[in-house]
Scaffold this active site. Sequence first.
Site, PDB file in Angstrom:
ATOM      1  N   ASP A   1      19.859  31.155  15.840  1.00  0.00           N
ATOM      2  CA  ASP A   1      20.142  29.732  15.650  1.00  0.00           C
ATOM      3  C   ASP A   1      20.760  29.467  14.277  1.00  0.00           C
ATOM      4  O   ASP A   1      20.474  30.163  13.309  1.00  0.00           O
ATOM      5  CB  ASP A   1      18.859  28.909  15.803  1.00  0.00           C
ATOM      6  CG  ASP A   1      18.343  28.914  17.229  1.00  0.00           C
ATOM      7  OD1 ASP A   1      19.080  29.408  18.117  1.00  0.00           O
ATOM      8  OD2 ASP A   1      17.219  28.444  17.463  1.00  0.00           O
TER       9      ASP A   1
ATOM     10  N   TYR B   1      17.018  22.438  25.217  1.00  0.00           N
ATOM     11  CA  TYR B   1      16.085  23.091  24.310  1.00  0.00           C
ATOM     12  C   TYR B   1      15.277  22.052  23.532  1.00  0.00           C
ATOM     13  O   TYR B   1      15.842  21.182  22.870  1.00  0.00           O
ATOM     14  CB  TYR B   1      16.887  23.969  23.338  1.00  0.00           C
ATOM     15  CG  TYR B   1      16.047  24.640  22.306  1.00  0.00           C
ATOM     16  CD1 TYR B   1      15.242  25.717  22.652  1.00  0.00           C
ATOM     17  CD2 TYR B   1      16.038  24.199  20.996  1.00  0.00           C
ATOM     18  CE1 TYR B   1      14.455  26.324  21.716  1.00  0.00           C
ATOM     19  CE2 TYR B   1      15.258  24.802  20.047  1.00  0.00           C
ATOM     20  CZ  TYR B   1      14.457  25.863  20.409  1.00  0.00           C
ATOM     21  OH  TYR B   1      13.678  26.462  19.476  1.00  0.00           O
TER      22      TYR B   1
ATOM     23  N   GLU C   1      18.671  34.342  19.376  1.00  0.00           N
ATOM     24  CA  GLU C   1      17.298  34.026  18.967  1.00  0.00           C
ATOM     25  C   GLU C   1      16.327  34.037  20.137  1.00  0.00           C
ATOM     26  O   GLU C   1      15.141  34.289  19.978  1.00  0.00           O
ATOM     27  CB  GLU C   1      17.278  32.655  18.281  1.00  0.00           C
ATOM     28  CG  GLU C   1      15.911  32.252  17.771  1.00  0.00           C
ATOM     29  CD  GLU C   1      15.982  31.365  16.542  1.00  0.00           C
ATOM     30  OE1 GLU C   1      16.947  31.506  15.769  1.00  0.00           O
ATOM     31  OE2 GLU C   1      15.084  30.541  16.366  1.00  0.00           O
TER      32      GLU C   1
END
Length: 717
Positions: free
Chosen positions: A109, A319, A13
């Site tokens: 993801d 993240y 992604e």
Amino acid sequence: MKGGHAKTLILTEKPSVGRDFAKALGIRVKGEGYLESDRYVVTWALGHLVELQEPDAYDPRWKTWRMETLPILPDRFAYRPISKTRKQLGVVSRLLARKDLGDVVIATDAGREGEVIGRTILLYAGSPAADRLRRFWTSQALTPAVVRAGLENLSPAADYDRLWRAGQARQIADWLVGMNLSRAATLRMKDLFSVGRVQTAVLALLVDRRRERDHFKPEPYWLLKVRFTNGKGQWWGNWFREAETRFQKEAAARAAAAAVTGKTGRVQSASRKKKRQPPPLLFSLTDLQQEANRRHGFSAQKTLAIAQTLYEKRKCLSYPRTDARVLGAQSVGMVKGLLRDLSPVYPEIFAGVKASLASPDNRRVFNDARLTDHHALIPLAKIPKGCGPEEEKIYDLALRRFAAAFHPDCEYEATEIVTVVEDETFRTRGRVVLKPGWQAVYETEAPAKEEDDAAFLPPLEQGDPAAVAETRVDRKMTQPPPEYSEALLLKDMTDPGRYVNEDALKKVYRGDVGLGTQATRAQIIETLLKRKYVARRRRRLIAIERGCRLIDTLRGLASARALTSPEETAQWERQLEEIALGSGDPDAFLSKIRSFVANAVGEFKTGAGGVPAERPQTDRLGRCPVCGGDVIEGKKGYGCADWRRSPLGKGCRFVIWKVHAGMALPEAAVVRLLEAGETDILSGFKSKTGKTFSARLRLVQQANGIPTVVFDIPRGK
DNA sequence: GCAAGGTC
């Protein structure tokens, strides 16, 4: 080309995940936008690389905005590149066309939107046959071991077809609603008004809150506090009777005070209970945004931007766009390493960490069932030198939350004493921290206390005498619900369940569903500001006239009004979930959406519902700050309508004159003044010497209690 | 000129 020797193409992604794969697979060779070894080619998206086509790509009649050509209901949908990421889309397309590649692994993801990102790219760029398409799926932190294990356990991509259908249905439904109702509202209301599933529901929360506050009438009430003494010491008790803690009439409070004055009662009960409070869960992005807003006043947008820098550039945060508050069971080893590395750098924060809590038994932290697309937001390294103070603040919040998670519970003793005198009862609550546990991480702050003086209670026992030494009657006012800070709005967007009546729908919101997603909530707030539906006033967000007008208009339309309640989103989410699980049909869902849109557009065309579409409160510019009446335009000023009702001086005299320092105030500035108490900086004023200048206007209370307009000239001008 | 969803 299928076969054991062809290279496998992996599509992730985002670049950071591509690097995680490369590291796990020992890939060194770098191409432009991809990495390659003799067995693998790893490339990445940058989020969505393609989006749904514009309306006029389906029919040129839809290019111009005209009521006659609505509704826009294309039979089929197509995708086009997103211009900003066209280059990377080219890279992926060329790799997909290479003849020396075999299987393609979708490693976006692990969630609905990740599925859409992967599938739409393949749809646009050219997908290999289904038997060559595989799906990599994990929500664990992408350590080399996790990546390698995942690659050993690939599924056929077709296993995720239903998820892809659900994601695409979400995408198309949002497009249909947005394109049609934004245009219909704009054409009807003769000014740009955007409408969407998320932004409109959030706007409605803000409008409703404003209305509640505008209409709120504070009522007085009275509290009775009594100070007791005996040989052991003294304590304050608050009057109560069953569930009631307030007096509605002052006389009643005074009478109760008089009844106990000079008397001696006794301690009716004294209970002490040991309680434990576990550490808070790790941060999701919204949690971090709320905390940063509360502590530092940062906007959601700003916190996201800083967290993104710490993740991407400084490499010291994981993240950030995550809605999980836990880590995966496979991250225990990683955490042990982090505790080992960070403790010597931040000894005071990590001093109380218990290493044994970094174990899979610690289900508050390590819980696969509660992982979503990603894991919680945690520090990954010490913060590098050279970061700014704002970056340090955000990092510090994440660091402390992480350290706290590996501390023991906070243990405290909760005391409740009931004292009775002459049939009147008084309650005293106290809380004494015995072992701070995780709270040590936050000990620089003021200690939490529930009641004043309550932490230092004498050791009272049931039956002890209690002489009344002092009574105090306090007059208080009931408070309206609070204005929305960004922290509070984010909380309500994350958990809108309390705005939903139906139990089945409440359940939807009990999952990980809310209004918008972690990655978009900050953007939604910015959209409301950009459209001038909402204004920022200090640290608060307030619905303003345009926003109220849109919500009023929608609420006047029988179908369209559904968008002003969080229930509609919950309905959609429930149906999308059914599609993903296989029990729902995407075509049936979308045809319901199409008829909803057609009906709502029809209402805008005919004005069905009876609410005037343009300025429902035609002449009202705002609320009078003196009496709460309507402020309307007069000849020379904007004044309180109450004055007209009784022009002989009895009515409210509030007025804002139209001309200030040679400039007629724009109506918008008047609206702003009434709402926010101040305007943006306006230019075009002229001083007596003829010099033009810029200034902010502010409403300031005069000695007679009536606010008047004053200039606030920025420094240096 | 319009959505919401990603990521930069």
